[in-house]
Scaffold this motif. Structure first.
Motif, PDB file in Angstrom:
ATOM      1  N   CYS A   1       0.836  -1.192   0.000  1.00 33.97           N
ATOM      2  CA  CYS A   1       0.000   0.000   0.000  1.00 33.97           C
ATOM      3  C   CYS A   1       0.877   1.250   0.000  1.00 33.97           C
ATOM      4  N   SER A   2       0.703   2.111  -1.008  1.00 34.48           N
ATOM      5  CA  SER A   2       1.427   3.370  -1.076  1.00 34.48           C
ATOM      6  C   SER A   2       0.779   4.375  -0.144  1.00 34.48           C
ATOM      7  N   CYS A   3       1.591   5.060   0.668  1.00 33.47           N
ATOM      8  CA  CYS A   3       1.073   6.030   1.639  1.00 33.47           C
ATOM      9  C   CYS A   3       1.618   7.424   1.341  1.00 33.47           C
ATOM     10  N   ASN A   4       0.949   8.453   1.862  1.00 32.07           N
ATOM     11  CA  ASN A   4       1.339   9.837   1.611  1.00 32.07           C
ATOM     12  C   ASN A   4       2.604  10.266   2.348  1.00 32.07           C
ATOM     13  N   ASP A   5       3.161   9.410   3.187  1.00 34.54           N
ATOM     14  CA  ASP A   5       4.383   9.749   3.913  1.00 34.54           C
ATOM     15  C   ASP A   5       5.630   9.190   3.232  1.00 34.54           C
ATOM     16  N   ASN A   6       5.546   8.979   1.904  1.00 30.53           N
ATOM     17  CA  ASN A   6       6.665   8.484   1.089  1.00 30.53           C
ATOM     18  C   ASN A   6       7.087   7.072   1.460  1.00 30.53           C
TER      19      ASN A   6
END
Length: 78
Positions: free
Chosen positions: A12-17
């Motif tokens: 899962c790609s997250c907004n915190d890099n």
């Protein structure tokens, strides 16, 4: 996607890099992969997957058998 032991894993790609890996079906967090910018693409194949981030960098990852005392497979950036 599945690891070396054929166990299902969610990336899962997250907004915190980061990309976070979760075991399925329990959703127990398995680990994190850090990037320079937000991950914009994840594409998987057998025992290998690719990530692309906001800098345009593409990385190739491969599942490896963990060499520690645990039996959880590890990842290797190749």
């Amino acid at each position: 996607m599945h690891d070396l032991e054929s166990k299902p894993v969610l990336l899962c790609s997250c907004n915190d890099n980061t990309i976070r890996a979760y075991d399925l079906p329990s959703f127990a967090e398995r680990g994190k992969i850090y990037a320079k910018q937000e991950i914009r693409s994840i594409h998987g194949g057998p025992n290998i997957f690719f990530t692309g981030d906001g800098t345009g960098e593409v990385r190739v990852w491969q599942w490896l058998a963990d060499q520690s005392a645990t039996t959880t497979p590890a990842l290797c950036y190749i």
